[in-house]
Write a protein that holds these residues in place. Structure first.
Motif, PDB file in Angstrom:
ATOM      1  N   TYR A 106     -31.003  30.092  17.990  1.00  0.00           N
ATOM      2  CA  TYR A 106     -30.058  30.534  16.972  1.00  0.00           C
ATOM      3  C   TYR A 106     -28.648  30.216  17.440  1.00  0.00           C
ATOM      4  CZ  TYR A 106     -29.267  34.407  20.195  1.00  0.00           C
ATOM      5  OH  TYR A 106     -28.964  35.142  21.326  1.00  0.00           O
ATOM      6  N   THR A 149     -30.447  30.701  12.044  1.00  0.00           N
ATOM      7  CA  THR A 149     -31.637  30.311  12.775  1.00  0.00           C
ATOM      8  C   THR A 149     -31.637  28.808  13.011  1.00  0.00           C
ATOM      9  OG1 THR A 149     -32.819  32.114  11.699  1.00  0.00           O
ATOM     10  CG2 THR A 149     -34.151  30.436  12.784  1.00  0.00           C
ATOM     11  N   ARG A 237     -36.971  42.822  15.086  1.00  0.00           N
ATOM     12  CA  ARG A 237     -36.307  42.350  16.296  1.00  0.00           C
ATOM     13  C   ARG A 237     -34.825  42.674  16.195  1.00  0.00           C
ATOM     14  NH1 ARG A 237     -35.937  36.021  18.407  1.00  0.00           N
ATOM     15  NH2 ARG A 237     -33.892  36.206  19.387  1.00  0.00           N
ATOM     16  N   TRP A 276     -33.675  41.846  12.451  1.00  0.00           N
ATOM     17  CA  TRP A 276     -34.466  40.751  11.892  1.00  0.00           C
ATOM     18  C   TRP A 276     -35.811  41.274  11.395  1.00  0.00           C
ATOM     19  CZ3 TRP A 276     -34.210  35.601  15.112  1.00  0.00           C
ATOM     20  CH2 TRP A 276     -32.876  35.270  15.356  1.00  0.00           C
ATOM     21  N   TYR A 279     -39.872  38.442  11.212  1.00  0.00           N
ATOM     22  CA  TYR A 279     -39.820  37.359  12.202  1.00  0.00           C
ATOM     23  C   TYR A 279     -41.217  37.237  12.794  1.00  0.00           C
ATOM     24  CZ  TYR A 279     -38.162  34.468  16.067  1.00  0.00           C
ATOM     25  OH  TYR A 279     -37.970  33.437  16.957  1.00  0.00           O
ATOM     26  N   ARG A 291     -38.762  32.247   8.317  1.00  0.00           N
ATOM     27  CA  ARG A 291     -37.334  32.458   8.544  1.00  0.00           C
ATOM     28  C   ARG A 291     -37.070  33.952   8.342  1.00  0.00           C
ATOM     29  NH1 ARG A 291     -33.324  28.953   8.784  1.00  0.00           N
ATOM     30  NH2 ARG A 291     -34.553  27.311   7.786  1.00  0.00           N
ATOM     31  N   PRO A 292     -36.515  34.647   9.334  1.00  0.00           N
ATOM     32  CA  PRO A 292     -36.368  36.101   9.219  1.00  0.00           C
ATOM     33  C   PRO A 292     -35.352  36.510   8.163  1.00  0.00           C
ATOM     34  CG  PRO A 292     -35.230  35.297  11.172  1.00  0.00           C
ATOM     35  CD  PRO A 292     -35.994  34.132  10.617  1.00  0.00           C
ATOM     36  N   LYS A 294     -32.369  38.850   7.637  1.00  0.00           N
ATOM     37  CA  LYS A 294     -31.453  39.486   8.589  1.00  0.00           C
ATOM     38  C   LYS A 294     -30.490  40.426   7.872  1.00  0.00           C
ATOM     39  CE  LYS A 294     -31.445  35.237  11.341  1.00  0.00           C
ATOM     40  NZ  LYS A 294     -30.586  34.149  11.881  1.00  0.00           N
ATOM     41  N   HIS A 344     -41.832  42.765  19.683  1.00  0.00           N
ATOM     42  CA  HIS A 344     -41.237  41.439  19.808  1.00  0.00           C
ATOM     43  C   HIS A 344     -41.032  41.151  21.297  1.00  0.00           C
ATOM     44  CE1 HIS A 344     -40.540  40.329  15.625  1.00  0.00           C
ATOM     45  NE2 HIS A 344     -40.295  41.615  15.400  1.00  0.00           N
ATOM     46  N   PRO A 349     -41.641  35.943  18.084  1.00  0.00           N
ATOM     47  CA  PRO A 349     -42.170  36.471  16.825  1.00  0.00           C
ATOM     48  C   PRO A 349     -43.155  37.606  17.077  1.00  0.00           C
ATOM     49  CG  PRO A 349     -42.101  34.085  16.752  1.00  0.00           C
ATOM     50  CD  PRO A 349     -41.746  34.466  18.149  1.00  0.00           C
TER      51      PRO A 349
END
Length: 427
Positions: A106, A149, A237, A276, A279, A291-292, A294, A344, A349
Motif C-alpha cells: 500500500y 492498495t 485489519r 480495513w 481484506y 480490495r478492502p 476502508k 489478520h 488477509p
C-alpha cells in the motif's frame, strides 16, 4: 466574478490560517504526524474481486513474539516511512504527482502543507482510479491520507479557473506539499523480516505458532464451515499511523469495535488509524485478494491497560455495516472447550485458526495470569504478530469468549467476562 470574489476571500483566509504551515515547510520531515481529523469524502471500495483483479499480494510473515511471561506492548510493523518533498500548486506548478514503490502492499501520503482555494480539492487514488479518496478544505495539514492498495499512488490537485487580479505572487505561494510516504513492505522485505524473526526464535524467543501452523485462509471455510467464514467477515485489519498493524472486530449491532489497548489507546490515535473490512483472499490458498473497504477509526469510547482492551467506533459506519458483527459469551471459559480465532496474522488477509483434532486450539487454563492475576484464558491456537486484538470464539456457542493479546505458547486472551462489566453500557 464569483470566482474572482472567492479568490480574494480565499487567498486572505488561506494565508491567515496557513501562514504557520508555509513557514514550517522546511522543517517538518522528521516530526511525527499529528492527525487532526482529515477524512475522505469520496471512497470507492471494491467488495468483490474480479477474476483478473490483483489488488495485493499475500505474503504471510511470522513474528517472534514475547519471551517468558513478560511481554512487550506494541503493534506489528507493516512497512516503513520514506521521505520526499513533492509539491502541487497553482499557476505553472504541477497539478499531479505519482508515488511508486515497486512491490509495496500500500501507499499512504503525509501532507505537511495544504493551502487550496475555495472549491478546489485534492484526490489520492490508484493509477486506474478504482480506489480514490477526496480531501476538501485546508484542515488537512499535518495529516495522513487514507492508503491506496498497491504500490502506486497518484495525487492530483483539482482547481478551477483563476482570475489573478494582480495576485500572481500570492497565488504561487499556495499548494499542497507531501513530506513523507508510508508504504507497505515488499515481498523481499517481508522475507528478510521473516528470516530475522526465525533468527530471534533460534536465540530462545518463542513464536506464537505452537507446533505445526494450523491457520488457513478464511475463504477456505466458505463451503466446509460457513459459520466460521461468516464470523470472519466481522474481523478487520487495523493500519495504525501508517506502518503498524493489529486486528479488531465488530461487537454487537451498533457502531462498536474491540481491539487491544496496546494497539489503540486514544481518540487522537484513532484519527490516525485505518480500519480495513473484507481484506480476504479470493480463493483458498491463492494470492489474489478482495480490495478492502476502508474507513477511519473515529472515537475511543473505553480503554483499560490492565485488561488490555479498547472499545471504539468508526466513521462511515453504513459503508461497512453489512459485514456483520460478533456477539459476546459472558461466562467463565471451560478447560477443554474448543475454540477458533479469526485474525489478520502479520497483517495478511483474514485467516482462521481452528482445532483440527490435535488439541491445540482449546482452553488450557481458564484462570491464566495476564497483566493481572486470573484475567486471561490460555490456549495453543496459532497466532502471529498482528493478531493482537483478535476475537477468540467458542466452537460451542460461536460467540467471543476472549480477546487475544499475548503470544508465547501458550498464547492467551483476556476473558470477556472480565471485560464486559466495563463496556456493557456502551454497546
Amino acid at each position: 466574478m464569483r470566482r474572482t470574489f472567492a479568490l480574494l476571500v480565499g487567498v486572505g483566509l488561506s494565508l491567515s490560517l496557513g501562514a504557520a504551515g508555509i513557514a514550517a515547510m522546511g522543517g517538518g520531515a522528521d516530526a511525527p504526524p499529528q492527525v487532526t481529523g482529515l477524512r475522505s469524502a469520496e471512497q470507492q471500495p471494491v467488495e468483490k474481486a474480479k477474476a483478473n483483479e490483483k489488488a495485493a499480494v499475500r505474503v504471510p510473515v511470522k513474528k517472534a513474539e514475547r519471551p517468558g511471561v513478560v511481554w512487550d506492548r506494541g503493534a506489528e510493523e507493516a512497512g516503513r516511512v520514506e521521505t520526499t518533498s513533492t509539491t502541487l500548486g497553482y499557476l505553472d506548478a504541477q497539478r499531479q504527482a505519482t508515488f511508486r514503490y515497486p512491490g509495496a502492499e500500500y501507499v499512504k501520503l503525509h501532507f505537511t502543507r495544504v493551502l487550496m482555494l475555495p472549491g478546489d480539492y485534492l484526490t489520492v487514488s490508484t493509477p486506474d482510479g478504482t480506489e480514490s479518496h477526496r480531501y476538501d478544505g485546508n484542515d488537512a495539514e499535518g495529516t495522513w491520507s487514507m492508503s491506496v492498495t498497491g504500490d502506486t499512488a497518484r495525487m492530483e490537485l483539482h482547481a478551477g479557473p483563476l482570475d489573478l487580479l494582480g495576485l500572481g505572487a500570492t497565488i504561487a505561494s499556495l499548494g499542497v506539499t507531501v513530506d513523507k510516504v508510508a508504504r507497505g513492505f515488499t515481498r523481499e522485505e517481508r522475507a528478510a523480516k521473516s528470516e530475522a524473526d526465525r533468527a530471534r526464535k533460534s536465540q530462545g524467543r518463542e513464536e506464537s505458532v505452537c507446533g505445526s501452523d494450523t491457520k488457513a485462509d478464511a475463504v477456505c471455510f466458505r463451503t466446509t464451515d460457513p459459520v466460521l467464514y461468516t464470523r470472519s467477515k466481522a474481523v478487520v485489519r487495523l493500519l495504525i499511523d501508517g506502518t503498524e498493524l493489529c486486528t479488531a472486530w465488530r461487537v454487537g449491532v451498533n457502531n462498536r469495535l474491540l481491539t487491544n489497548h496496546h494497539c489503540l489507546e486514544t481518540s487522537a490515535q484513532a484519527a490516525q488509524t485505518e480500519v480495513w473490512f473484507n481484506y480476504q483472499c479470493a480463493q483458498c490458498g491463492g494470492y489474489d485478494v478482495f480490495r478492502p473497504t476502508k474507513v477511519w477509526a473515529s472515537e475511543v469510547l473505553a480503554t483499560d491497560a490492565t485488561l488490555d482492551f479498547t472499545l471504539f467506533s468508526v466513521e462511515n459506519f453504513p459503508l461497512v455495516q453489512h459485514y456483520g458483527y460478533l456477539s459476546l459469551d459472558v461466562r467463565a471459559p471451560q478447560v477443554g472447550e474448543l475454540l477458533y480465532v479469526p485474525q489478520h496474522p502479520s497483517g495478511a488477509p483474514a485467516a482462521i485458526t481452528v482445532d483440527e483434532g490435535n488439541g491445540n486450539c482449546q482452553i488450557i487454563d481458564a484462570s491464566y495470569d495476564g497483566y493481572a492475576k486470573d484475567t486471561d484464558a490460555s490456549y495453543y491456537c496459532d497466532t502471529e504478530g498482528g493478531s493482537s486484538g483478535s476475537p477468540v470464539l467458542s466452537r460451542v456457542t460461536n460467540r467471543v469468549i476472549a480477546l487475544h493479546h499475548f503470544g508465547g505458547c501458550p498464547n492467551s486472551g483476556v476473558r470477556i467476562d472480565r471485560i464486559y462489566p466495563k463496556i456493557s453500557t456502551l454497546l
